[in-house]
Design a protein around this motif. Structure first.
Motif, short mmCIF file in Angstrom:
data_model
loop_
_atom_site.label_atom_id
_atom_site.label_comp_id
_atom_site.label_asym_id
_atom_site.label_seq_id
_atom_site.Cartn_x
_atom_site.Cartn_y
_atom_site.Cartn_z
N GLU A 7 0.72 -1.20 -0.26
CA GLU A 7 -0.10 0.02 -0.13
C GLU A 7 0.96 1.29 0.10
N THR A 8 0.75 2.13 -1.12
CA THR A 8 1.71 3.42 -1.18
C THR A 8 0.65 4.54 -1.84
N SER A 9 -0.60 4.54 -1.38
CA SER A 9 -1.38 5.32 -2.17
C SER A 9 -1.27 6.77 -1.69
N CYS A 10 -0.97 6.98 -0.61
CA CYS A 10 -0.76 8.41 -0.21
C CYS A 10 0.42 8.63 0.55
N ASP A 11 0.45 8.36 1.82
CA ASP A 11 1.45 8.94 2.80
C ASP A 11 1.71 7.91 4.05
N GLU A 12 1.08 6.66 3.62
CA GLU A 12 1.54 5.56 4.49
C GLU A 12 2.31 4.68 3.60
N ASN A 27 1.43 -7.13 9.34
CA ASN A 27 1.08 -5.88 8.75
C ASN A 27 1.89 -4.69 9.40
N LYS A 28 2.87 -4.33 8.40
CA LYS A 28 3.84 -3.11 9.12
C LYS A 28 3.35 -1.73 8.21
N VAL A 29 3.31 -0.75 9.15
CA VAL A 29 2.95 0.44 8.39
C VAL A 29 4.05 1.46 8.89
N TYR A 30 4.53 2.18 7.86
CA TYR A 30 5.58 3.39 8.11
C TYR A 30 4.62 4.59 8.02
N SER A 31 4.46 5.47 8.86
CA SER A 31 3.53 6.90 8.74
C SER A 31 4.51 8.02 8.21
N THR A 258 -32.28 0.96 0.35
CA THR A 258 -32.02 -0.71 -0.33
C THR A 258 -32.76 -1.57 0.48
N GLY A 259 -33.54 -1.47 1.59
CA GLY A 259 -34.05 -2.23 2.28
C GLY A 259 -33.29 -3.20 3.26
N LEU A 260 -31.92 -2.86 3.36
CA LEU A 260 -31.10 -3.72 4.08
C LEU A 260 -30.94 -3.27 5.51
N LYS A 261 -30.38 -4.10 6.46
CA LYS A 261 -30.15 -3.91 7.78
C LYS A 261 -28.60 -4.19 8.30
N CYS A 262 -27.86 -4.13 7.24
CA CYS A 262 -26.42 -4.21 7.44
C CYS A 262 -25.72 -3.09 6.90
N LEU A 263 -24.73 -2.58 7.81
CA LEU A 263 -23.90 -1.30 7.54
C LEU A 263 -22.69 -1.74 7.88
N VAL A 264 -21.68 -1.30 7.03
CA VAL A 264 -20.13 -1.49 7.07
C VAL A 264 -19.61 -0.18 6.88
N VAL A 265 -18.83 0.35 7.88
CA VAL A 265 -18.32 1.71 7.86
C VAL A 265 -16.57 1.42 8.05
N SER A 266 -15.93 1.93 6.95
CA SER A 266 -14.46 1.76 6.73
C SER A 266 -13.82 3.25 6.36
N GLY A 267 -12.58 3.08 6.50
CA GLY A 267 -11.64 4.15 6.08
C GLY A 267 -11.10 4.89 7.46
N GLY A 268 -10.20 5.80 7.31
CA GLY A 268 -9.79 6.39 8.39
C GLY A 268 -10.58 6.83 9.53
N PRO A 295 -9.02 -0.42 14.68
CA PRO A 295 -8.45 0.69 14.41
C PRO A 295 -7.32 0.75 13.61
N GLU A 296 -6.59 -0.67 13.68
CA GLU A 296 -5.18 -0.71 12.99
C GLU A 296 -5.56 -0.70 11.61
N PHE A 297 -6.94 -1.03 11.18
CA PHE A 297 -7.13 -1.42 9.84
C PHE A 297 -7.91 -0.37 9.14
N CYS A 298 -8.18 0.72 9.98
CA CYS A 298 -8.84 2.00 9.43
C CYS A 298 -8.30 2.87 8.55
N THR A 299 -6.99 3.16 8.95
CA THR A 299 -6.22 4.13 7.97
C THR A 299 -5.49 3.01 6.98
N ASP A 300 -4.87 3.66 6.11
CA ASP A 300 -4.38 2.89 5.02
C ASP A 300 -3.39 1.62 5.49
N ASN A 301 -3.41 0.62 4.75
CA ASN A 301 -2.63 -0.47 5.34
C ASN A 301 -2.32 -1.59 4.47
#
Length: 338
Positions: A7-12, A27-31, A258-268, A295-301
């Motif tokens: 992963e190198t899309s921005c600043d991680e 999973n190793k991350v350099y910020s 959509t008539g759905l009852k399942c919500l996924v929230v992701s991203g930083g 939390p460790e998988f919310c930011t870019d990883n």
């Protein structure tokens, strides 16, 4: 199958290894936060150069940590977009070179699909179909996800992304970059309802969002108010409350539509405690299911990239493309897994 994700899309700069039998191995991350702090935002050229310096040593240290050699890797997954073109090219070049040298398949991964699938890394994972709220520094989208690669954008920000607005207002409140998490901490000390900020576009039909007007309102409030600690905390509280409630209202509409009852929230921004608490209450009332990544998988990883790559490589969707990246790339254009 054992997949190395880059992963190198921005600043991680991040590298991870996902194993079909053992799950996530490392999973190793350099910020680069300290590199860009003085500028109040990411400087693309500096970001790309820092990826060049860090990526190969990070890959080698990742392999060493789990006692693996390059020949123990069966596939490479790398973020090819959306993102900063210079940063993307670094990851793509290294990934393609690694794959060519080891004679293994490589796959280009959509950054936002990787975020969307990040909750799949948890023990309690969501099942399709679901509505996904993707909230990061560069994107704010509501997505109907019916399966891997089957996505429909229900709504998105027509201007600033949520994470971007958080960081900009944090700077005006005297916080260091990146200030989104610091602003949230400050907001916890704020007095509720001392300031009332607008909830943008909730009185209009549809699921698009807009945060530039809210940003301007916050700027004007800061400039016309006293500059003491409590006032800044009160403003932070009002600002965060407006963001959270606006996102929740749009999520509720998307679920109803959509008539759905399942919500996924992701991203930083999905690491935000106020957002998590508000949506948890909402989904409890709706008797629905709510999923967040750790939390460790919310930011870019790299973990989310390795997992997404594993799913796609396992389905035979590797590509023989040359080194190619897509700074702009529609989530709806991805190939389906059949």
């Amino acid at each position: 199958m054992r997949v190395l994700g880059i992963e190198t899309s921005c600043d991680e700069t991040s590298v991870a290894i996902y194993d079909q039998c053992q799950g996530l191995l490392v999973n190793k991350v350099y910020s680069q936060d300290s590199l860009h702090a003085d500028y109040g935002g990411v400087v693309p050229e500096l970001a790309a150069r820092d990826h060049v310096r860090k990526i190969v040593p990070l890959i080698l240290s990742t392999l060493r940590q789990v006692y693996l050699k390059p020949e123990d890797i069966n596939g490479i997954a790398y973020t090819a977009g959306p993102g900063l073109i210079g940063s993307l090219l670094v990851g793509a070049t290294v990934a393609r070179t690694f794959a060519y040298a080891c004679k293994i398949p490589a796959i280009d991964i959509h950054h936002m699909e990787a975020h969307l699938l990040a909750p799949m890394l948890e023990k309690k994972a969501p099942e399709f179909p679901f509505v996904a709220l993707l909230v990061s520094g560069g994107h704010t989208q509501l997505v109907f996800a019916s399966n891997i690669g089957e996505y429909k954008i229900l709504g998105e920000s027509i201007d600033d992304a949520v994470g971007e607005v958080f960081d900009k207002i944090a700077i005006l409140l005297g916080l260091k970059y990146p200030g989104g998490a610091l602003l949230s901490q400050m907001a916890q000390q704020g007095i509720t309802d001392r300031y009332i900020f607008p909830r943008p576009m909730i009185d209009r039909p549809g699921l698009n969002l807009s945060f530039s007007g809210l940003k301007t309102f916050a700027v004007n409030t800061i400039m016309s108010s006293a500059h003491d600690v409590q006032t800044h905390a009160d403003i932070a509280r009002a600002f965060e409350d407006a963001i959270v409630e606006t996102l929740a209202i749009k999520c509720r509409r998307a679920l109803d539509q959509t008539g759905l009852k399942c919500l996924v929230v992701s991203g930083g921004v999905s690491a935000n405690h106020a957002l998590r608490a508000y949506l948890a209450r909402m989904m409890h009332i709706l008797k629905g299911k709510l999923f967040f990544p750790s939390p460790e998988f919310c930011t870019d990883n790299g973990a989310m990239v390795a997992y997404t790559g594993f799913i796609r490589l396992k389905a035979g969707l590797f590509s023989d493309l040359p080194i190619l990246v897509r700074p702009r790339w529609s989530l709806e254009s991805l190939p389906r897994i059949r």
